[in-house]
Motif scaffolding. Structure first.
Motif, mmCIF file in Angstrom:
data_model
loop_
_atom_site.group_PDB
_atom_site.id
_atom_site.type_symbol
_atom_site.label_atom_id
_atom_site.label_comp_id
_atom_site.label_asym_id
_atom_site.label_seq_id
_atom_site.Cartn_x
_atom_site.Cartn_y
_atom_site.Cartn_z
ATOM 1 N N THR A 1 -2.518 -2.700 9.797
ATOM 2 C CA THR A 1 -1.604 -2.235 8.765
ATOM 3 C C THR A 1 -0.190 -2.618 9.180
ATOM 4 O OG1 THR A 1 -3.035 -0.356 8.245
ATOM 5 C CG2 THR A 1 -0.745 -0.224 7.510
ATOM 6 N N ASP B 1 1.240 9.651 7.224
ATOM 7 C CA ASP B 1 0.899 9.377 5.830
ATOM 8 C C ASP B 1 0.007 8.144 5.784
ATOM 9 O OD1 ASP B 1 0.703 9.122 3.133
ATOM 10 O OD2 ASP B 1 2.840 8.769 2.771
ATOM 11 N N THR B 2 -1.262 8.361 5.645
ATOM 12 C CA THR B 2 -2.246 7.274 5.639
ATOM 13 C C THR B 2 -2.767 6.975 4.242
ATOM 14 O OG1 THR B 2 -4.015 8.859 6.119
ATOM 15 C CG2 THR B 2 -2.930 7.770 8.004
ATOM 16 N N ARG B 3 -2.138 7.531 3.235
ATOM 17 C CA ARG B 3 -2.597 7.285 1.872
ATOM 18 C C ARG B 3 -2.364 5.825 1.486
ATOM 19 N NH1 ARG B 3 0.731 11.420 -1.562
ATOM 20 N NH2 ARG B 3 2.318 10.536 -0.166
ATOM 21 N N VAL B 4 -3.317 5.262 0.803
ATOM 22 C CA VAL B 4 -3.225 3.894 0.310
ATOM 23 C C VAL B 4 -3.082 3.968 -1.201
ATOM 24 C CG1 VAL B 4 -4.351 1.668 0.109
ATOM 25 C CG2 VAL B 4 -4.598 3.003 2.212
ATOM 26 N N GLN B 5 -1.923 3.529 -1.662
ATOM 27 C CA GLN B 5 -1.657 3.574 -3.091
ATOM 28 C C GLN B 5 -1.896 2.197 -3.705
ATOM 29 O OE1 GLN B 5 2.109 5.380 -4.020
ATOM 30 N NE2 GLN B 5 1.972 6.838 -2.310
ATOM 31 N N SER B 6 -2.048 2.200 -5.002
ATOM 32 C CA SER B 6 -2.319 0.962 -5.725
ATOM 33 C C SER B 6 -1.082 0.539 -6.507
ATOM 34 C CB SER B 6 -3.496 1.174 -6.686
ATOM 35 O OG SER B 6 -3.725 0.012 -7.451
ATOM 36 N N SER C 1 6.203 4.401 2.417
ATOM 37 C CA SER C 1 6.495 5.439 3.403
ATOM 38 C C SER C 1 6.366 4.874 4.809
ATOM 39 C CB SER C 1 5.530 6.619 3.233
ATOM 40 O OG SER C 1 5.686 7.556 4.273
ATOM 41 N N THR D 1 0.808 -1.226 0.000
ATOM 42 C CA THR D 1 0.000 0.000 0.000
ATOM 43 C C THR D 1 0.836 1.267 0.000
ATOM 44 O OG1 THR D 1 -0.147 -0.007 2.427
ATOM 45 C CG2 THR D 1 -1.891 -1.166 1.202
ATOM 46 N N SER D 2 2.109 1.191 0.415
ATOM 47 C CA SER D 2 2.921 2.403 0.456
ATOM 48 C C SER D 2 4.386 2.036 0.662
ATOM 49 C CB SER D 2 2.445 3.337 1.583
ATOM 50 O OG SER D 2 3.275 4.472 1.686
#
Length: 367
Positions: free
Chosen positions: A105, A70-75, A65, A62-63
């Protein structure tokens, strides 16, 4: 094929690297983007191997980082790494994952300390951190990298052996996966115990698999000439005759003059320790018949106190061997008199017939 088999891991590992098209489209001319598709060092190789293991177990990247804010979840399609995955290598690597069987997480941080690699993993929602420490030279070939190279050597040559790869996977599974996600369910995956493979979990665990064998109990040999302090201690078998005559060290055998009547070396004739081939009146096979009540051995404890008992011996009456007093003999009570009574043996009853012409002995039987 098992899910974490070395051949399966090496087959999937190259597919997780960024493709050449993706690297060429990102920041053209940047050295970091071009290095993303290349495994530059042993540290890169082991970090990529960790990512491959987690991918095989359905962990979803998911990241990259480690910033808690930074709680963004990337694909990342098929968990393929971006070009910046090893931008901080070989000093450090960061991967953040999610798993469908957990709401947590997971953060994996890999730090290089010289020739050693420290793999730390934690669930961000908890305060527990698991670690796995390895030596890079134990699993990877130092002079192989980078890969791919101009020689087109296969990737498997960058690792020491398939068995070492299995060792790495085993240690990572025991130290990290089974502690972060206990009871993980996946076809082809089974949890293992640290005792299943002693050399896999680390250098120190190999000694734990080799337990010292228990020492055999020691039973000291007994010297037949040594006196026992207890009346219940074992005694020499009086029926053994002639064993000391076979002793070449001089215990009454070939090393010295033969003992007389079973005596040992340095004893007077007629010794009473037994073992010689000459059986005399004081041999234990006769003497032990009249041992004290309560002693353990041949004849011991057979005559209860007060019982009527006819002693049998070849040399005299009921007393010690050679003691007069047999009916018809010259005992202390005169011809035909009774001999001295032994303690606790009751009243002797002479049931045998007297010699011819010995009326005193005959009359004595019916008194």
């Amino acid at each position: 094929m098992q899910l974490l088999d070395p051949s399966a891991l090496l087959e999937q590992l190259p597919r997780l690297l960024p493709s050449s098209e993706s690297t060429s489209g990102e920041a053209s001319g940047s050295s970091s983007s071009q290095s993303g598709s290349t495994v530059r060092s042993p540290h890169d190789a082991l970090a990529l191997l960790v990512h491959t293991i987690l991918t095989r177990l359905s962990f979803r990247l998911t990241s990259l980082s480690d910033d808690p804010s930074d709680t963004r979840v990337q694909s990342y399609p098929n968990n393929a790494l971006p070009s910046s995955w090893n931008a901080s290598g070989p000093g450090s690597y960061t991967f953040r994952y999610a798993h469908e069987q957990s709401s947590l997480t997971f953060l994996v941080k890999i730090v290089s300390l010289g020739a050693r690699l420290l793999i730390h993993a934690t669930a961000l929602e908890s305060n527990r951190t698991e670690s796995y420490e390895v030596e890079t030279d134990r699993f990877t070939s130092r002079n192989y990298w980078p890969w791919p190279s101009t020689t087109n050597e296969p990737l498997v040559n960058g690792f020491v052996s398939s068995s070492r790869l299995s060792d790495f996977v085993f240690g990572f599974q025991v130290k990290i996966i089974q502690k972060l996600v206990p009871g993980l369910r996946k076809d082809g995956y089974e949890e293992v115990s640290e005792n299943d493979q002693g050399s896999s979990a680390g250098p120190s665990s190999s000694s734990q698999s080799q337990q010292p064998r228990p020492a055999r109990p020691h039973y000291p040999e007994h010297d037949p000439d040594e006196a026992y302090p207890s009346p219940l201690a074992p005694r020499r078998d009086p029926l053994i005759i002639g064993d000391r005559d076979l002793d070449p060290l001089g215990r009454g055998g070939f090393g010295g003059p033969p003992p007389l009547f079973g005596g040992g070396p340095g004893r007077l004739p007629g010794g009473d320790d037994g073992g010689g081939m000459i059986v005399g009146p004081n041999h234990p096979m006769f003497r032990d018949r009249f041992q004290q009540p309560g002693r353990i051995g041949p004849g011991g404890g057979m005559v209860p106190p007060g019982a009527r008992f006819d002693p049998v011996n070849p040399f005299g009456g009921p007393g010690p061997f050679g003691t007069p007093g047999r009916p018809g003999g010259n005992g202390p009570l005169g011809p035909g008199g009774r001999g001295p009574r032994r303690p606790n043996m009751g009243d002797p009853d002479w049931d045998d017939m007297p010699p011819p012409g010995n009326n005193n002995g005959y009359d004595d039987m019916f008194m």
